[in-house]
Design a protein around this motif. Structure first.
Motif, mmCIF file in Angstrom:
data_model
loop_
_atom_site.group_PDB
_atom_site.id
_atom_site.type_symbol
_atom_site.label_atom_id
_atom_site.label_comp_id
_atom_site.label_asym_id
_atom_site.label_seq_id
_atom_site.Cartn_x
_atom_site.Cartn_y
_atom_site.Cartn_z
ATOM 1 N N LEU A 65 46.666 119.394 64.340
ATOM 2 C CA LEU A 65 46.006 120.689 64.474
ATOM 3 C C LEU A 65 45.706 120.893 65.948
ATOM 4 O O LEU A 65 45.306 119.949 66.637
ATOM 5 C CB LEU A 65 44.671 120.716 63.715
ATOM 6 C CG LEU A 65 44.700 120.654 62.212
ATOM 7 C CD1 LEU A 65 43.276 120.500 61.672
ATOM 8 C CD2 LEU A 65 45.369 121.890 61.621
ATOM 9 N N ARG A 66 45.891 122.120 66.387
ATOM 10 C CA ARG A 66 45.495 122.479 67.746
ATOM 11 C C ARG A 66 45.008 123.916 67.729
ATOM 12 O O ARG A 66 45.403 124.703 66.863
ATOM 13 C CB ARG A 66 46.642 122.277 68.730
ATOM 14 C CG ARG A 66 47.777 123.249 68.544
ATOM 15 C CD ARG A 66 48.838 123.023 69.588
ATOM 16 N NE ARG A 66 49.895 124.005 69.455
ATOM 17 C CZ ARG A 66 51.033 123.951 70.089
ATOM 18 N NH1 ARG A 66 51.278 122.953 70.913
ATOM 19 N NH2 ARG A 66 51.935 124.890 69.933
ATOM 20 N N PRO A 67 44.150 124.291 68.684
ATOM 21 C CA PRO A 67 43.610 125.648 68.663
ATOM 22 C C PRO A 67 44.612 126.690 69.168
ATOM 23 O O PRO A 67 45.292 126.468 70.165
ATOM 24 C CB PRO A 67 42.403 125.564 69.606
ATOM 25 C CG PRO A 67 42.700 124.418 70.511
ATOM 26 C CD PRO A 67 43.545 123.470 69.726
ATOM 27 N N LEU A 68 44.704 127.788 68.423
ATOM 28 C CA LEU A 68 45.395 128.979 68.922
ATOM 29 C C LEU A 68 44.371 129.964 69.468
ATOM 30 O O LEU A 68 44.646 130.708 70.397
ATOM 31 C CB LEU A 68 46.194 129.661 67.803
ATOM 32 C CG LEU A 68 47.552 129.082 67.479
ATOM 33 C CD1 LEU A 68 48.199 129.862 66.347
ATOM 34 C CD2 LEU A 68 48.465 129.074 68.696
ATOM 35 N N ILE A 72 41.406 130.267 64.931
ATOM 36 C CA ILE A 72 42.704 129.938 64.344
ATOM 37 C C ILE A 72 43.226 128.608 64.873
ATOM 38 O O ILE A 72 43.394 128.425 66.075
ATOM 39 C CB ILE A 72 43.734 131.039 64.632
ATOM 40 C CG1 ILE A 72 43.249 132.380 64.083
ATOM 41 C CG2 ILE A 72 45.095 130.673 64.026
ATOM 42 C CD1 ILE A 72 44.068 133.572 64.567
ATOM 43 N N ALA A 73 43.497 127.693 63.933
ATOM 44 C CA ALA A 73 44.145 126.421 64.265
ATOM 45 C C ALA A 73 45.628 126.557 63.947
ATOM 46 O O ALA A 73 46.007 127.236 62.995
ATOM 47 C CB ALA A 73 43.555 125.284 63.441
ATOM 48 N N GLU A 74 46.457 125.902 64.738
ATOM 49 C CA GLU A 74 47.888 125.868 64.458
ATOM 50 C C GLU A 74 48.231 124.490 63.896
ATOM 51 O O GLU A 74 47.829 123.475 64.449
ATOM 52 C CB GLU A 74 48.699 126.137 65.721
ATOM 53 C CG GLU A 74 50.184 126.234 65.430
ATOM 54 C CD GLU A 74 51.007 126.586 66.656
ATOM 55 O OE1 GLU A 74 52.046 127.239 66.481
ATOM 56 O OE2 GLU A 74 50.614 126.202 67.785
ATOM 57 N N LEU A 75 48.973 124.489 62.800
ATOM 58 C CA LEU A 75 49.461 123.257 62.190
ATOM 59 C C LEU A 75 50.799 122.917 62.827
ATOM 60 O O LEU A 75 51.705 123.747 62.850
ATOM 61 C CB LEU A 75 49.628 123.466 60.680
ATOM 62 C CG LEU A 75 50.148 122.288 59.871
ATOM 63 C CD1 LEU A 75 49.139 121.152 59.867
ATOM 64 C CD2 LEU A 75 50.437 122.735 58.446
ATOM 65 N N TYR A 104 37.363 126.209 62.326
ATOM 66 C CA TYR A 104 38.409 127.224 62.228
ATOM 67 C C TYR A 104 38.290 127.978 60.906
ATOM 68 O O TYR A 104 37.928 127.397 59.879
ATOM 69 C CB TYR A 104 39.798 126.582 62.308
ATOM 70 C CG TYR A 104 40.096 125.919 63.626
ATOM 71 C CD1 TYR A 104 40.299 126.678 64.775
ATOM 72 C CD2 TYR A 104 40.182 124.530 63.725
ATOM 73 C CE1 TYR A 104 40.582 126.061 65.993
ATOM 74 C CE2 TYR A 104 40.471 123.917 64.935
ATOM 75 C CZ TYR A 104 40.667 124.683 66.061
ATOM 76 O OH TYR A 104 40.952 124.079 67.257
ATOM 77 N N GLY A 105 38.647 129.261 60.931
ATOM 78 C CA GLY A 105 38.624 130.080 59.733
ATOM 79 C C GLY A 105 39.984 130.231 59.085
ATOM 80 O O GLY A 105 40.083 130.727 57.956
#
Length: 152
Positions: A65-68, A72-75, A104-105
């Motif tokens: 997971l990383r933040p966009l 919003i997290a990006e998988l 994250y939502g």
């Protein structure tokens, strides 16, 4: 039983899983999928790299997971070697719970349309197709998904 924990992205087992994923993606899509995954970006806040292990302690899957954005997290780099049933499901559930714990939502991700196994997996798990985002805008071979979480 599958056990999932935060792990060292640079550890040999992590690198082996990433290499296996890259090889599988190349066979399916013609692209190793590494262009949009920067290991250094995984050192930022609110990132997570996990490895799944079986009862024997063998590494059988991974994901990141990383933040966009703030919400919003990006998988990224989710992979199961499919050596036993349920690895992917366990990884996804763990990463979704982790994303919520990290504040994250929702989660966004990208895969290739030709990767039907992945497309079907995310659809079965409540992900909806969204407009392509970021580096995937205008990429006809890409399909992007999102899943929003109920805020408690």
């Amino acid at each position: 039983m599958i056990t999932i924990k935060a792990a060292d992205l640079h550890a040999p087992e992590s690198q082996r899983l990433i290499d296996n994923l890259s090889s599988e993606l190349a066979a399916i899509t013609g692209d190793r999928g590494t262009r949009h995954f920067n290991v250094d970006a995984m050192m930022a806040e609110r990132t997570l790299w996990v490895v799944a292990k079986n009862d024997n302690g063998d590494a059988v899957g991974c994901g990141a997971l990383r933040p966009l954005s703030e919400q919003i997290a990006e998988l990224k780099r989710m992979y199961s070697d499919r050596s036993e049933p349920g690895i992917g499901q366990a990884l996804l559930a763990f990463l979704e719970a982790s994303a919520q714990r990290l504040g994250y939502g929702e989660i966004w991700l990208e895969t290739r349309k030709v990767n039907r196994r992945a497309v079907n997996f995310y659809e079965r798990n409540g992900y909806s197709v969204i407009d392509n985002y970021g580096p995937y805008i205008g990429r006809q071979e890409a399909v992007c998904f999102a899943k929003k979480f109920m805020m408690t």
